[in-house]
Design an enzyme around this catalytic site. Structure first.
Site, PDB file in Angstrom:
ATOM      1  CG  ASP A  80      16.717  16.459  33.825  1.00 19.33           C
ATOM      2  OD1 ASP A  80      17.791  16.194  33.103  1.00 19.33           O
ATOM      3  OD2 ASP A  80      16.483  17.816  33.895  1.00 19.33           O
ATOM      4  CG  HIS A  81      19.685  16.591  36.764  1.00 14.01           C
ATOM      5  ND1 HIS A  81      21.017  16.494  36.437  1.00 14.01           N
ATOM      6  CD2 HIS A  81      19.426  17.537  35.912  1.00 14.01           C
ATOM      7  CE1 HIS A  81      21.407  17.132  35.556  1.00 14.01           C
ATOM      8  NE2 HIS A  81      20.382  17.717  35.001  1.00 14.01           N
ATOM      9  CG  ASP A 102      23.449  13.979  38.184  1.00 17.90           C
ATOM     10  OD1 ASP A 102      24.528  14.049  38.363  1.00 17.90           O
ATOM     11  OD2 ASP A 102      23.091  15.484  38.274  1.00 17.90           O
ATOM     12  CG  HIS A 203      22.282  18.114  31.068  1.00 17.70           C
ATOM     13  ND1 HIS A 203      21.088  17.954  31.882  1.00 17.70           N
ATOM     14  CD2 HIS A 203      22.389  16.565  30.535  1.00 17.70           C
ATOM     15  CE1 HIS A 203      20.776  16.591  32.109  1.00 17.70           C
ATOM     16  NE2 HIS A 203      21.551  15.767  31.384  1.00 17.70           N
ATOM     17  N   GLY A 204      21.656  22.137  29.783  1.00 16.75           N
ATOM     18  CA  GLY A 204      22.056  23.788  29.903  1.00 16.75           C
ATOM     19  C   GLY A 204      22.062  24.239  28.803  1.00 16.75           C
ATOM     20  CB  ALA A 205      20.413  23.488  25.418  1.00 17.64           C
ATOM     21  CB  SER A 206      18.483  27.921  28.452  1.00 18.57           C
ATOM     22  OG  SER A 206      17.415  27.164  28.389  1.00 18.57           O
ATOM     23  CG  ASN A 225      18.336  17.895  28.888  1.00 19.52           C
ATOM     24  OD1 ASN A 225      18.055  17.138  27.884  1.00 19.52           O
ATOM     25  ND2 ASN A 225      18.700  17.221  29.695  1.00 19.52           N
TER      26      ASN A 225
HETATM   27  P1  13P Z   1      18.781  25.025  31.067  1.00 20.89           P
HETATM   28  O1  13P Z   1      18.612  25.766  32.475  1.00 20.89           O
HETATM   29  O2  13P Z   1      19.873  25.762  30.250  1.00 20.89           O
HETATM   30  O3  13P Z   1      17.561  25.392  30.361  1.00 20.89           O
HETATM   31  O4  13P Z   1      19.003  23.278  31.109  1.00 20.89           O
HETATM   32  C1  13P Z   1      18.063  22.378  31.385  1.00 20.89           C
HETATM   33  C2  13P Z   1      18.615  21.358  31.696  1.00 20.89           C
HETATM   34  O5  13P Z   1      19.810  20.962  31.262  1.00 20.89           O
HETATM   35  C3  13P Z   1      17.578  20.206  32.289  1.00 20.89           C
HETATM   36  O6  13P Z   1      18.454  19.335  32.741  1.00 20.89           O
END
Ligand code: 13P
Length: 279
Positions: A80-81, A102, A203-206, A225
């Site tokens: 990731d990244h 990335d 990304h950033g699904a939390s 993710n």
């Molecule tokens: P969160 O911080 O929203 O869980 O995102 C995880 C993510 O996108 C990992 O690359």
């Protein structure tokens, strides 16, 4: 990776990528995926790789854990990244199935050029590549970015000129906790999906609602993710356990409930992504 992602893209569900922060994450995530019969992607951020013991170590441990736990569902290891072309090459050499380069902080021409170098090496090794356009906001493993919505022209250029397999267009999501309400640009997402017709990565699904996740899947997101939500569930459970049981010092006893918390959270995420019973 290719086969599983294309299957998810076609059938409109998403394979969750869960970021790994240590051995108990590997155990909790694999247990949830097996129980839910879901394909699963284990992600390691490039920024976190030395904390995890290095690319070779983590690839080895995951392979052995999958075998030891008799896991039958597809397990994909993803970088990731990826912060450099060299880092992506090292992950590929270590046996990763998929890497993200990335280049989102770079001007688009440079992003395309470096992503293409990763694609060339990855294709020779049958490894899948993800690229990013725009910038996911927030902070992850000490890497901070200002949110920048992806332009459609940049998405087109990266996909057509670099040969990536999946595209992560930043469309308003952030790493870590959302400050205020998430504001995803679904109109642009719809246009990108219609124009490029390749699997997208969110990304950033939390912290996103179930409705937002479902909508993103309907607009072509086949990989989603998660990191923060799992870490929050793990740390909350660990903290509560230690406060409630101040005399316990057995590592096995202390670690058990927080590993279970990881498993429970990942099971919820799998259902949210609709990937249960798709293995
Ligand atoms: P969160 O911080 O929203 O869980 O995102 C995880 C993510 O996108 C990992 O690359």
């Amino acid at each position: 990776m290719k086969k599983y992602i294309l299957e998810a893209f076609k059938k409109r569900y998403a394979i969750p990528q869960i970021n790994i922060n240590g051995l108990v994450w590997i155990e909790g995530v694999l247990a949830a995926a097996e129980e839910q019969q879901s394909p699963i992607i284990l992600g390691t951020t490039d920024k976190n790789i030395s904390f995890l013991g290095g690319y070779d170590f983590i690839a080895y441990v995951i392979k052995k854990k999958v075998k030891a736990m008799n896991i039958s569902v597809p397990v994909i290891l993803h970088l990731d990244h990826g912060l450099s072309v060299e880092g992506c090459h090292k992950a590929i050499d270590a046996g990763y199935d998929s890497v993200m380069y990335d280049g989102s902080k770079l001007p688009i021409d440079e992003n395309v050029e470096l992503t293409r170098q990763v694609v060339n090496y990855a294709q020779r090794n049958k490894v899948y590549v993800e690229g990013e356009v725009g910038a996911v906001g927030g902070t992850e493993d000490g890497l901070t970015n200002d949110l920048k919505y992806a332009s459609i022209e940049d998405c087109k250029q990266l996909v057509y000129e670099s040969g990536i397999d999946t595209l992560a267009p930043a469309l308003g999501s952030v790493h870590g906790e959302y400050k205020g309400e998430p504001d995803l640009d679904f109109d642009r997402m719809k246009q990108i999906n219609k124009m490029l017709n390749i699997p997208l990565v969110l990304h950033g699904a939390s912290g996103l609602s179930d409705e937002d996740v479902t909508k993103a899947i309907s607009y072509g997101h086949a990989k989603i993710n998660f990191n923060t939500e799992i870490n929050m569930a793990w740390s909350r459970t660990l903290r509560d356990y230690l406060i409630d049981n101040p005399l316990v010092y057995s590592p096995q006893e202390i670690i058990k409930p927080s590993t279970q918390a990881i498993k429970n959270k990942v099971s919820e995420i799998i259902k949210k992504c609709n990937s249960n019973n798709q293995a």
